[in-house]
Design a protein around this motif. Structure first.
Motif, mmCIF file in Angstrom:
data_model
loop_
_atom_site.group_PDB
_atom_site.id
_atom_site.type_symbol
_atom_site.label_atom_id
_atom_site.label_comp_id
_atom_site.label_asym_id
_atom_site.label_seq_id
_atom_site.Cartn_x
_atom_site.Cartn_y
_atom_site.Cartn_z
ATOM 1 N N GLN A 53 0.839 -1.209 0.000
ATOM 2 C CA GLN A 53 0.000 0.000 0.000
ATOM 3 C C GLN A 53 0.873 1.258 0.000
ATOM 4 O O GLN A 53 0.567 2.235 -0.684
ATOM 5 N N LEU A 56 2.383 1.672 -3.471
ATOM 6 C CA LEU A 56 1.358 2.140 -4.413
ATOM 7 C C LEU A 56 1.025 3.611 -4.179
ATOM 8 O O LEU A 56 0.814 4.374 -5.123
ATOM 9 N N MET A 57 0.999 4.003 -2.916
ATOM 10 C CA MET A 57 0.729 5.397 -2.547
ATOM 11 C C MET A 57 1.823 6.301 -3.114
ATOM 12 O O MET A 57 1.549 7.347 -3.680
ATOM 13 N N GLU A 58 3.089 5.872 -2.945
ATOM 14 C CA GLU A 58 4.227 6.633 -3.465
ATOM 15 C C GLU A 58 4.126 6.786 -4.980
ATOM 16 O O GLU A 58 4.351 7.860 -5.533
ATOM 17 N N ARG A 59 3.785 5.657 -5.653
ATOM 18 C CA ARG A 59 3.701 5.663 -7.115
ATOM 19 C C ARG A 59 2.582 6.582 -7.601
ATOM 20 O O ARG A 59 2.717 7.222 -8.638
ATOM 21 N N SER A 60 1.476 6.614 -6.854
ATOM 22 C CA SER A 60 0.338 7.434 -7.282
ATOM 23 C C SER A 60 0.654 8.927 -7.198
ATOM 24 O O SER A 60 0.037 9.747 -7.859
ATOM 25 N N LYS A 61 1.655 9.260 -6.357
ATOM 26 C CA LYS A 61 2.048 10.665 -6.204
ATOM 27 C C LYS A 61 2.849 11.141 -7.402
ATOM 28 O O LYS A 61 2.912 12.322 -7.693
#
Lengths: 62, 161
Positions: A53, A56-61
């Motif tokens: 998670q 994925l959070m880092e990538r979405s940024k």
């Protein structure tokens, strides 16, 4: 450390309570169905899930 | 998966076969016992570490910010530490708790009076029973670094996508 402020009765059972708080197991399951081995494995899976998670959070940024 | 029963036949000091039956600890009770065990036994870490030649003293682990849970534990040595220190006030209640779901020839050995009768002059039998209980219940609990290894494997898999 957060654990130093929590009573030993709870902090000693932390791995089990973590599953309860995360909604992955009921108290009845933790006392009657899941073994210690199950609790350890479920915590490993939760660790992995949290890492995924976070990634994925880092990538979405980006 | 789930709570299971395990059986084993062990010979006592008179070479008589004794039937051991144990059930795995339920999750919540097991975590409490495992943590209690780790706290009490942290002072014996140099004895119970599977890599006995290492300088695995508790102070060394503390200086590295590690705990007994991050070392692989030899259950035979752990069992021996428990039996050797049976007379210490702290350890007898812990041993009785560890034997909560253990039957020796059908008898509940977690009851003090049955414990006394069953293991009178049978320290070797107690040692073997405890080793069996520890191996069945605490293998994952005392496996150093398992979580970290699996997490890093998953990170590698994600990075390859």
């Amino acid at each position: 450390m957060v654990f130093e402020k929590i009573s030993p009765e709870i902090s000693d059972e932390w791995l089990a309570w973590r599953l309860y708080i995360a909604g992955k197991a009921s108290l009845q399951e933790l006392d009657l169905v899941y073994s210690l081995d199950d609790v350890i494995k479920a915590n490993v899976v939760l660790d992995i899930d949290e890492k995924i998670q976070a990634i994925l959070m880092e990538r979405s940024k980006v | 998966m789930a709570i299971k029963t395990f059986n084993k036949v062990i010979k006592n000091s008179e070479d008589v076969e004794v039937a051991i039956e144990i059930s795995s600890f339920p999750g919540r009770m097991g975590t409490k016992l495992g943590t209690k065990l780790a706290k009490i036994l942290s002072s014996f870490i140099s004895t119970i570490s599977s890599n006995h030649s290492d300088d695995n003293t508790n102070s060394k682990l503390k200086s590295e910010g590690k705990s007994v849970l991050e070392k692989d534990v030899d259950f035979s040595r752990l069992s021996k530490v428990l039996v050797d220190n049976l007379d210490e006030n702290k350890l007898l209640p812990l041993i009785l708790e560890l034997l909560t779901f253990t039957r020796v020839d059908g008898q509940d050995v977690s009851k003090p009076e049955i414990f006394d009768i069953t293991f009178a002059a049978e320290y070797a039998l107690l040692f073997k029973v405890l080793q069996f209980v520890l191996e069945v219940n605490f293998k994952s609990f005392f496996q150093g670094g398992t979580t970290g290894q699996i997490v890093s494997k998953f990170q590698e898999m994600l990075a390859q996508r």
